[in-house]
Design a protein around this motif. Sequence first.
Motif, PDB file in Angstrom:
ATOM      1  N   PRO A 126       7.105  -1.654  -4.334  1.00 29.13           N
ATOM      2  CA  PRO A 126       7.700  -2.153  -3.097  1.00 29.13           C
ATOM      3  C   PRO A 126       8.892  -1.272  -2.719  1.00 29.13           C
ATOM      4  O   PRO A 126       9.332  -0.448  -3.522  1.00 29.13           O
ATOM      5  CB  PRO A 126       8.168  -3.564  -3.462  1.00 29.13           C
ATOM      6  N   CYS A 127       9.400  -1.436  -1.502  1.00 28.16           N
ATOM      7  CA  CYS A 127      10.608  -0.718  -1.098  1.00 28.16           C
ATOM      8  C   CYS A 127      11.705  -1.738  -0.812  1.00 28.16           C
ATOM      9  O   CYS A 127      11.464  -2.945  -0.844  1.00 28.16           O
ATOM     10  CB  CYS A 127      10.338   0.178   0.110  1.00 28.16           C
ATOM     11  N   TYR A 128      12.896  -1.253  -0.521  1.00 27.46           N
ATOM     12  CA  TYR A 128      14.034  -2.149  -0.277  1.00 27.46           C
ATOM     13  C   TYR A 128      13.753  -3.095   0.888  1.00 27.46           C
ATOM     14  O   TYR A 128      14.122  -4.263   0.877  1.00 27.46           O
ATOM     15  CB  TYR A 128      15.287  -1.307  -0.004  1.00 27.46           C
ATOM     16  N   GLN A 129      13.036  -2.566   1.880  1.00 28.59           N
ATOM     17  CA  GLN A 129      12.788  -3.377   3.075  1.00 28.59           C
ATOM     18  C   GLN A 129      11.706  -4.439   2.854  1.00 28.59           C
ATOM     19  O   GLN A 129      11.608  -5.387   3.627  1.00 28.59           O
ATOM     20  CB  GLN A 129      12.437  -2.473   4.262  1.00 28.59           C
ATOM     21  N   CYS A 130      10.889  -4.286   1.806  1.00 25.88           N
ATOM     22  CA  CYS A 130       9.954  -5.358   1.443  1.00 25.88           C
ATOM     23  C   CYS A 130      10.748  -6.586   0.999  1.00 25.88           C
ATOM     24  O   CYS A 130      10.290  -7.719   1.102  1.00 25.88           O
ATOM     25  CB  CYS A 130       9.058  -4.929   0.287  1.00 25.88           C
ATOM     26  N   LEU A 131      11.940  -6.322   0.474  1.00 25.65           N
ATOM     27  CA  LEU A 131      12.774  -7.372  -0.109  1.00 25.65           C
ATOM     28  C   LEU A 131      13.698  -7.991   0.934  1.00 25.65           C
ATOM     29  O   LEU A 131      13.928  -9.194   0.947  1.00 25.65           O
ATOM     30  CB  LEU A 131      13.592  -6.731  -1.236  1.00 25.65           C
ATOM     31  N   ASP A 198       2.909  -5.812   5.250  1.00 29.43           N
ATOM     32  CA  ASP A 198       3.289  -5.572   6.647  1.00 29.43           C
ATOM     33  C   ASP A 198       4.589  -4.775   6.772  1.00 29.43           C
ATOM     34  O   ASP A 198       5.113  -4.611   7.877  1.00 29.43           O
ATOM     35  CB  ASP A 198       3.464  -6.908   7.384  1.00 29.43           C
ATOM     36  N   CYS A 199       5.117  -4.309   5.647  1.00 28.08           N
ATOM     37  CA  CYS A 199       6.396  -3.586   5.685  1.00 28.08           C
ATOM     38  C   CYS A 199       6.260  -2.329   6.546  1.00 28.08           C
ATOM     39  O   CYS A 199       5.333  -1.538   6.367  1.00 28.08           O
ATOM     40  CB  CYS A 199       6.818  -3.206   4.270  1.00 28.08           C
ATOM     41  N   THR A 200       7.205  -2.148   7.463  1.00 22.65           N
ATOM     42  CA  THR A 200       7.105  -1.007   8.380  1.00 22.65           C
ATOM     43  C   THR A 200       7.498   0.302   7.709  1.00 22.65           C
ATOM     44  O   THR A 200       7.240   1.377   8.238  1.00 22.65           O
ATOM     45  CB  THR A 200       8.016  -1.226   9.610  1.00 22.65           C
ATOM     46  N   VAL A 201       8.127   0.233   6.542  1.00 22.03           N
ATOM     47  CA  VAL A 201       8.560   1.462   5.873  1.00 22.03           C
ATOM     48  C   VAL A 201       7.516   1.979   4.885  1.00 22.03           C
ATOM     49  O   VAL A 201       7.180   3.163   4.878  1.00 22.03           O
ATOM     50  CB  VAL A 201       9.910   1.246   5.150  1.00 22.03           C
ATOM     51  N   CYS A 202       6.977   1.085   4.044  1.00 19.30           N
ATOM     52  CA  CYS A 202       6.173   1.588   2.922  1.00 19.30           C
ATOM     53  C   CYS A 202       4.684   1.281   3.014  1.00 19.30           C
ATOM     54  O   CYS A 202       3.932   1.668   2.125  1.00 19.30           O
ATOM     55  CB  CYS A 202       6.743   1.072   1.601  1.00 19.30           C
ATOM     56  N   ARG A 203       4.239   0.588   4.070  1.00 20.97           N
ATOM     57  CA  ARG A 203       2.792   0.316   4.131  1.00 20.97           C
ATOM     58  C   ARG A 203       2.047   1.640   4.375  1.00 20.97           C
ATOM     59  O   ARG A 203       2.593   2.567   4.980  1.00 20.97           O
ATOM     60  CB  ARG A 203       2.476  -0.700   5.227  1.00 20.97           C
TER      61      ARG A 203
END
Length: 204
Positions: A126-131, A198-203
Amino acid sequence: ALYLAGAGVGRLVLADDDHVDLSNLQRQIIHRQTSLGMSKTASAQQTLAQLNPDTRVELLETRLAGTEVLAQVQHCDAVVDCSDNFAIRFALNSACWQAKVPLISAAAIRMEAQVSVFDPRRANSPCYQCLYEEGRDGDLNCSENGVMAPLVGMVGSIQALECIKVLSGYGEPLVGRLLLIDALTMQLRSLTLQKNPDCTVCRD
Ligand SMILES: [Zn+2]
């Protein structure tokens, strides 16, 4: 930074636009009374040079923003986030993902802290923005809300340890896990983190 220089990391890039204030010294132990008023990066460079003169320390005495973040991140092997606001945390996360550079992230406030590693080189990380959702407001920073100084030291040490593991490929870093530290009861827990599809950074 102290533990990384001590471990023999060859190049450290320090980014901070702030100056050393008396109120920092209780927790930012890289600075000294004699450095009051100096830029934090120059003060840190001085202390690091006394510890390991062979570590090359580069200074960015500016608040990184925009395309500058990616420009700096892509020349690094790992990023250690020691910042105090969401804007730069999200910017670092996005830059790390674009540049495929692991991010060692942490936050501490009052008597609580959390640490995790986000590694774009791993498909399931995951990335920070998933969190955390971008756009949330209400930064909680140490200078306004307080933090118990040794807790910051603990968290910084854990980040340095995770950074050394990531750089050397040794052990199992905190990827996909969030370490929660409750200093009031000294209980440590780790939660499993899932990638947000649905994360816009890491999907993908
Ligand atoms: Zn994500």
